[in-house]
Design an enzyme around this catalytic site. Structure first.
Site, PDB file in Angstrom:
ATOM      1  N   SER A 142      -9.609  -3.308   6.691  1.00  0.00           N
ATOM      2  CA  SER A 142      -8.345  -2.759   6.287  1.00  0.00           C
ATOM      3  C   SER A 142      -8.378  -1.258   6.421  1.00  0.00           C
ATOM      4  O   SER A 142      -9.281  -0.743   6.622  1.00  0.00           O
ATOM      5  CB  SER A 142      -8.274  -2.858   4.724  1.00  0.00           C
ATOM      6  N   TYR A 155     -12.016  -1.674  -3.861  1.00  0.00           N
ATOM      7  CA  TYR A 155     -11.444  -2.166  -2.582  1.00  0.00           C
ATOM      8  C   TYR A 155     -11.972  -1.799  -1.419  1.00  0.00           C
ATOM      9  O   TYR A 155     -12.374  -2.412  -0.569  1.00  0.00           O
ATOM     10  CB  TYR A 155      -9.748  -2.532  -2.633  1.00  0.00           C
TER      11      TYR A 155
END
Length: 245
Positions: A142, A155
């Site tokens: 990501s 995250y």
């Protein structure tokens, strides 16, 4: 390189990037093992693939946090298609939160899915790929694995880990027939945001107007990477939405 007759595993194939990637690979000629927990969605995707492409698909109910389940996924893929040529480690969760709110169970869930799940996938396919001396591992990281925000701490940590795994794998297997690509998507229209429970984060996301990528945009990047000639290794692709200043 043609994907015709290649065998691909896509985890998290029941929605979003995984679903789009599985269909795109099938459209390009690859047979696909569809892996996720929601088998009813996988069955719908299997039907679509077999009706709209010339590829074959199998459905394998898989929880990537379960090592034995991922090993079974690899075994069933090889049994059905004779090889494992592509692994798309896509399954992931994005439970954004403020650290001060102490949602430790969600932190643990992200570690289990986003890191251990990727490791389980690598573990399950490596013996076959090394025996074949060919294979392509795609890890979905990501942009949060490049930049950290106030609410993405854990995250981002998991997605930085995915990038590190990708870089290490690429170096370790650089003299073999294995290739590794790290894909870092920006904000993609998906159901990931619906799983966020931190009310502060949810309210802030709701107030932001932003351009979102489509799952197909990431699927196209993946197909590009795995379709390159065997001597080409696309190490990393970052795909961001265009900003309208």
């Amino acid at each position: 390189m043609t994907l015709s007759g290649k065998a691909a595993i896509v985890t998290g194939a029941s929605s979003g990037i995984g679903e789009a990637t599985a269909f795109a690979l099938a459209k390009a000629g690859a047979n696909v093992a569809l892996a996720a927990r929601r088998t009813e969605r996988l069955e719908e995707l299997k039907t679509r693939i077999e009706n709209e492409t010339n590829a074959k698909a199998i459905v394998v109910k898989t929880d990537v946090t379960d090592k034995a389940a991922v090993e079974m996924l690899a075994a069933k893929t090889k049994e059905a298609f004779g090889s494992i040529d592509i692994l798309v480690n896509n399954a992931g969760v994005m439970l954004l939160s403020h650290i001060k709110n102490d949602l430790i169970d969600e932190w643990t869930r992200m570690v289990d899915v986003n890191i251990k799940g990727v490791l389980h996938g690598i573990h399950a396919v490596l013996p076959t790929m090394l025996e074949q001396n060919t294979g392509h591992i795609i890890n979905i990281s990501s942009v949060a694995g490049h930049e950290v925000t106030r609410t993405s701490t854990v995250y981002s940590a998991t997605k930085y880990a995915v990038r590190a795994l990708s870089m290490g794998l690429e170096k370790e297997f650089s003299t073999t027939g294995l290739r590794v690509t790290n894909i870092s998507p920006g904000a993609v229209e998906s159901e990931l945001r619906e799983h966020i429970t931190d009310e502060e984060v949810r309210s802030n996301l709701g107030n932001k107007k932003r351009t979102l990528l489509h799952a197909d945009d990431i699927a196209n990047a993946i197909v590009y990477a795995v379709s390159q000639p065997e001597y080409v290794n696309v190490n990393e692709i970052i795909v961001r939405p265009k900003l309208n200043y």
